[in-house]
Design a protein around this motif. Sequence first.
Motif, PDB file in Angstrom:
ATOM      1  N   LEU A   1     -12.723  19.449  11.090  1.00 10.18           N
ATOM      2  CA  LEU A   1     -12.198  18.884   9.992  1.00 10.18           C
ATOM      3  C   LEU A   1     -10.558  18.279  10.263  1.00 10.18           C
ATOM      4  CD1 LEU A   1     -12.250  18.074   6.975  1.00 10.18           C
ATOM      5  CD2 LEU A   1     -11.544  20.564   6.440  1.00 10.18           C
ATOM      6  N   THR A   2     -10.357  17.170  10.008  1.00 13.34           N
ATOM      7  CA  THR A   2      -8.825  16.614  10.087  1.00 13.34           C
ATOM      8  C   THR A   2      -8.377  15.970   8.895  1.00 13.34           C
ATOM      9  OG1 THR A   2      -9.898  14.324  10.727  1.00 13.34           O
ATOM     10  CG2 THR A   2      -9.591  15.800  12.474  1.00 13.34           C
ATOM     11  N   VAL A   3      -7.160  15.918   8.887  1.00 14.47           N
ATOM     12  CA  VAL A   3      -6.493  15.427   7.505  1.00 14.47           C
ATOM     13  C   VAL A   3      -7.139  14.135   7.120  1.00 14.47           C
ATOM     14  CG1 VAL A   3      -4.356  14.906   6.591  1.00 14.47           C
ATOM     15  CG2 VAL A   3      -4.577  16.705   8.213  1.00 14.47           C
ATOM     16  N   PRO A   4      -7.267  13.115   8.016  1.00 15.10           N
ATOM     17  CA  PRO A   4      -7.868  11.676   7.424  1.00 15.10           C
ATOM     18  C   PRO A   4      -9.359  12.042   6.553  1.00 15.10           C
ATOM     19  CG  PRO A   4      -6.893  11.296   9.486  1.00 15.10           C
ATOM     20  CD  PRO A   4      -6.710  12.870   9.372  1.00 15.10           C
ATOM     21  N   GLN A   5     -10.033  12.846   7.404  1.00  9.85           N
ATOM     22  CA  GLN A   5     -11.515  13.214   6.844  1.00  9.85           C
ATOM     23  C   GLN A   5     -11.172  14.035   5.327  1.00  9.85           C
ATOM     24  OE1 GLN A   5     -14.530  15.505   9.323  1.00  9.85           O
ATOM     25  NE2 GLN A   5     -12.923  15.001  10.815  1.00  9.85           N
ATOM     26  N   LEU A   6     -10.153  14.790   5.247  1.00 18.38           N
ATOM     27  CA  LEU A   6      -9.927  15.477   3.937  1.00 18.38           C
ATOM     28  C   LEU A   6      -9.308  14.231   3.084  1.00 18.38           C
ATOM     29  CD1 LEU A   6      -9.881  18.164   2.873  1.00 18.38           C
ATOM     30  CD2 LEU A   6      -7.583  18.619   3.452  1.00 18.38           C
TER      31      LEU A   6
ATOM     32  N   LEU B   1      -1.604  13.544  -0.124  1.00 17.62           N
ATOM     33  CA  LEU B   1      -1.973  14.166   1.305  1.00 17.62           C
ATOM     34  C   LEU B   1      -1.786  12.786   2.001  1.00 17.62           C
ATOM     35  CD1 LEU B   1      -2.969  16.268   2.942  1.00 17.62           C
ATOM     36  CD2 LEU B   1      -5.378  15.746   2.265  1.00 17.62           C
ATOM     37  N   SER B   2      -2.199  11.732   1.765  1.00 12.60           N
ATOM     38  CA  SER B   2      -1.833  10.450   2.851  1.00 12.60           C
ATOM     39  C   SER B   2      -0.290  10.431   2.935  1.00 12.60           C
ATOM     40  CB  SER B   2      -2.182   9.365   2.254  1.00 12.60           C
ATOM     41  OG  SER B   2      -3.585   9.489   2.018  1.00 12.60           O
ATOM     42  N   LEU B   3       0.504  10.668   1.976  1.00 15.07           N
ATOM     43  CA  LEU B   3       2.086  10.535   2.313  1.00 15.07           C
ATOM     44  C   LEU B   3       2.517  11.712   3.185  1.00 15.07           C
ATOM     45  CD1 LEU B   3       3.382   9.511  -1.030  1.00 15.07           C
ATOM     46  CD2 LEU B   3       3.048   8.301   1.176  1.00 15.07           C
ATOM     47  N   VAL B   4       1.906  12.926   2.898  1.00 15.10           N
ATOM     48  CA  VAL B   4       2.347  14.163   3.929  1.00 15.10           C
ATOM     49  C   VAL B   4       1.908  13.811   5.550  1.00 15.10           C
ATOM     50  CG1 VAL B   4       1.721  16.700   4.329  1.00 15.10           C
ATOM     51  CG2 VAL B   4       1.864  15.864   1.967  1.00 15.10           C
ATOM     52  N   LEU B   5       0.823  13.309   5.546  1.00 13.57           N
ATOM     53  CA  LEU B   5       0.406  12.843   6.747  1.00 13.57           C
ATOM     54  C   LEU B   5       1.302  11.718   7.379  1.00 13.57           C
ATOM     55  CD1 LEU B   5      -1.600  12.938   9.044  1.00 13.57           C
ATOM     56  CD2 LEU B   5      -3.121  11.368   8.008  1.00 13.57           C
ATOM     57  N   PHE B   6       1.638  10.903   6.512  1.00 16.69           N
ATOM     58  CA  PHE B   6       2.611   9.604   6.946  1.00 16.69           C
ATOM     59  C   PHE B   6       3.983  10.428   7.378  1.00 16.69           C
ATOM     60  CE2 PHE B   6       6.131   6.811   5.804  1.00 16.69           C
ATOM     61  CZ  PHE B   6       5.851   5.599   6.695  1.00 16.69           C
TER      62      PHE B   6
ATOM     63  N   PRO C   1       1.044  -1.232   0.184  1.00 14.51           N
ATOM     64  CA  PRO C   1       0.087  -0.047  -0.129  1.00 14.51           C
ATOM     65  C   PRO C   1       0.800   1.279  -0.056  1.00 14.51           C
ATOM     66  CG  PRO C   1      -0.990  -1.495   1.720  1.00 14.51           C
ATOM     67  CD  PRO C   1       0.332  -2.213   1.247  1.00 14.51           C
ATOM     68  N   LEU C   2       2.113   1.102   0.729  1.00 15.23           N
ATOM     69  CA  LEU C   2       2.820   2.519   0.644  1.00 15.23           C
ATOM     70  C   LEU C   2       3.459   2.860  -0.803  1.00 15.23           C
ATOM     71  CD1 LEU C   2       3.959   4.728   2.476  1.00 15.23           C
ATOM     72  CD2 LEU C   2       6.054   3.136   2.867  1.00 15.23           C
ATOM     73  N   ILE C   3       3.711   1.612  -1.304  1.00 18.19           N
ATOM     74  CA  ILE C   3       4.516   1.966  -2.566  1.00 18.19           C
ATOM     75  C   ILE C   3       3.547   2.356  -3.812  1.00 18.19           C
ATOM     76  CG2 ILE C   3       5.554   0.675  -4.658  1.00 18.19           C
ATOM     77  CD1 ILE C   3       6.862  -1.225  -2.540  1.00 18.19           C
ATOM     78  N   ALA C   4       2.125   1.658  -3.507  1.00 16.70           N
ATOM     79  CA  ALA C   4       1.111   2.081  -4.491  1.00 16.70           C
ATOM     80  C   ALA C   4       0.732   3.569  -4.254  1.00 16.70           C
ATOM     81  CB  ALA C   4      -0.086   1.301  -4.202  1.00 16.70           C
ATOM     82  N   THR C   5       0.651   3.894  -2.980  1.00 20.91           N
ATOM     83  CA  THR C   5       0.348   5.421  -2.707  1.00 20.91           C
ATOM     84  C   THR C   5       1.440   6.346  -3.418  1.00 20.91           C
ATOM     85  OG1 THR C   5      -0.651   4.643  -0.680  1.00 20.91           O
ATOM     86  CG2 THR C   5      -0.172   7.007  -0.840  1.00 20.91           C
TER      87      THR C   5
ATOM     88  N   VAL D   1      -0.133   9.408  19.579  1.00 18.84           N
ATOM     89  CA  VAL D   1       0.239  10.416  18.356  1.00 18.84           C
ATOM     90  C   VAL D   1      -0.319   9.580  17.106  1.00 18.84           C
ATOM     91  CG1 VAL D   1       2.088  11.500  17.070  1.00 18.84           C
ATOM     92  CG2 VAL D   1       1.893  11.701  19.375  1.00 18.84           C
ATOM     93  N   VAL D   2       0.070   8.359  16.950  1.00 18.43           N
ATOM     94  CA  VAL D   2      -0.089   7.666  15.820  1.00 18.43           C
ATOM     95  C   VAL D   2      -1.841   7.430  15.787  1.00 18.43           C
ATOM     96  CG1 VAL D   2       0.096   5.502  14.491  1.00 18.43           C
ATOM     97  CG2 VAL D   2       1.962   6.584  15.730  1.00 18.43           C
ATOM     98  N   GLN D   3      -2.636   7.303  16.695  1.00 14.76           N
ATOM     99  CA  GLN D   3      -3.899   6.925  16.817  1.00 14.76           C
ATOM    100  C   GLN D   3      -4.571   8.347  16.391  1.00 14.76           C
ATOM    101  OE1 GLN D   3      -4.917   5.344  20.406  1.00 14.76           O
ATOM    102  NE2 GLN D   3      -4.287   3.380  19.801  1.00 14.76           N
ATOM    103  N   THR D   4      -3.998   9.483  16.994  1.00 15.53           N
ATOM    104  CA  THR D   4      -4.771  10.921  16.609  1.00 15.53           C
ATOM    105  C   THR D   4      -4.402  11.542  15.316  1.00 15.53           C
ATOM    106  OG1 THR D   4      -4.516  11.209  19.082  1.00 15.53           O
ATOM    107  CG2 THR D   4      -5.139  13.315  18.061  1.00 15.53           C
ATOM    108  N   MET D   5      -3.345  11.084  14.765  1.00 13.07           N
ATOM    109  CA  MET D   5      -2.916  11.336  13.525  1.00 13.07           C
ATOM    110  C   MET D   5      -4.009  10.912  12.500  1.00 13.07           C
ATOM    111  SD  MET D   5      -0.515  13.355  12.637  1.00 13.07           S
ATOM    112  CE  MET D   5       1.078  14.260  13.455  1.00 13.07           C
TER     113      MET D   5
END
Length: 318
Positions: A269-274, A291-296, A40-44, A231-235
Amino acid sequence: MAAPSSPAPALRRKHLRERLRILGFLSPWLVGFSVFFGYPLIATGYFSFMHYNQIEQPAFVGLRNWKYVLTQMPLFGPALWNTLWLVVVMVALRVVFGLGIGLLVTKVKSGAGFFRTAFYLPYLAPPVAATVAFVFLLNPATGPVNEILGALGIPGPEWFNDPSWAKPSLVLLSLWGIGDLMVIFMAALLDVPKEQYEAAELDGAGAWGRFRYVTWPSITPIVLFAVVTGVVQTMQYYTQALVAGKLASGVSIGPGSVIQPGYPDHSTLTVPQLIYSLGFQNFNTGAACALSLVLFAIAMAVTTLLMRKRAGLLPAED
């Protein structure tokens, strides 16, 4: 002097069998890591450079998705701010509150089992059900919390209907379900050797001294674990903020309904919702992947910072 001879074939075969045995034990983890994280990370990363709407074939667009996410997306700033605010405030308060409840329950002489159960049960409530109950309790017009505050002569806030109170209301919801951290901290507190407390008492240490010089050094690895996992869960905070915002706005949630998150005034509004809105409502999968990679990357940076010893959570080694 003659050079040492190479290992015998039998020894090489033995080393090979040991490596294969180790690889066999690791294979379940390696398969799970490859399938559920590596691929999934490579595909993202691949789709972040593509224009892809999940219908047509992906088309390479270079850095266009990244430019849109970082410089042109109007809601990226508010979503990132809300996510980081929740990370700082929610994680800190959950750790402090969970540690405090754990300390109190471990000191209870009678009825400890009841209090453990009472504090842990809210954590078992499904996130959607717990959020629905909280929105009902904090309803500014008909909720019992504001009615009690009104009876005491205190004007109740708008809670989830007020942009300045929406995120604190989510923090209250997270503190209500503090049972997971309470159990973890209780296990750590009960594992502290009693001999150290007795020695500290003989040296004249009070309650604060025993906590500072005995309890805290013993539980700092558990505190670090709680902070990093928090932190990981709240992200990835998504469900509670989305459900609370939609219920507070009065919009019904059902099959076929299009949910625009962030009520009120994008304060929840949070980044996962976006990411979800971009990828599955607007079918802009490329931008959602970027955006997922930015959050990661942000989550990895924060986690790395916390894992450093100079963060103050782990004692320095000699």
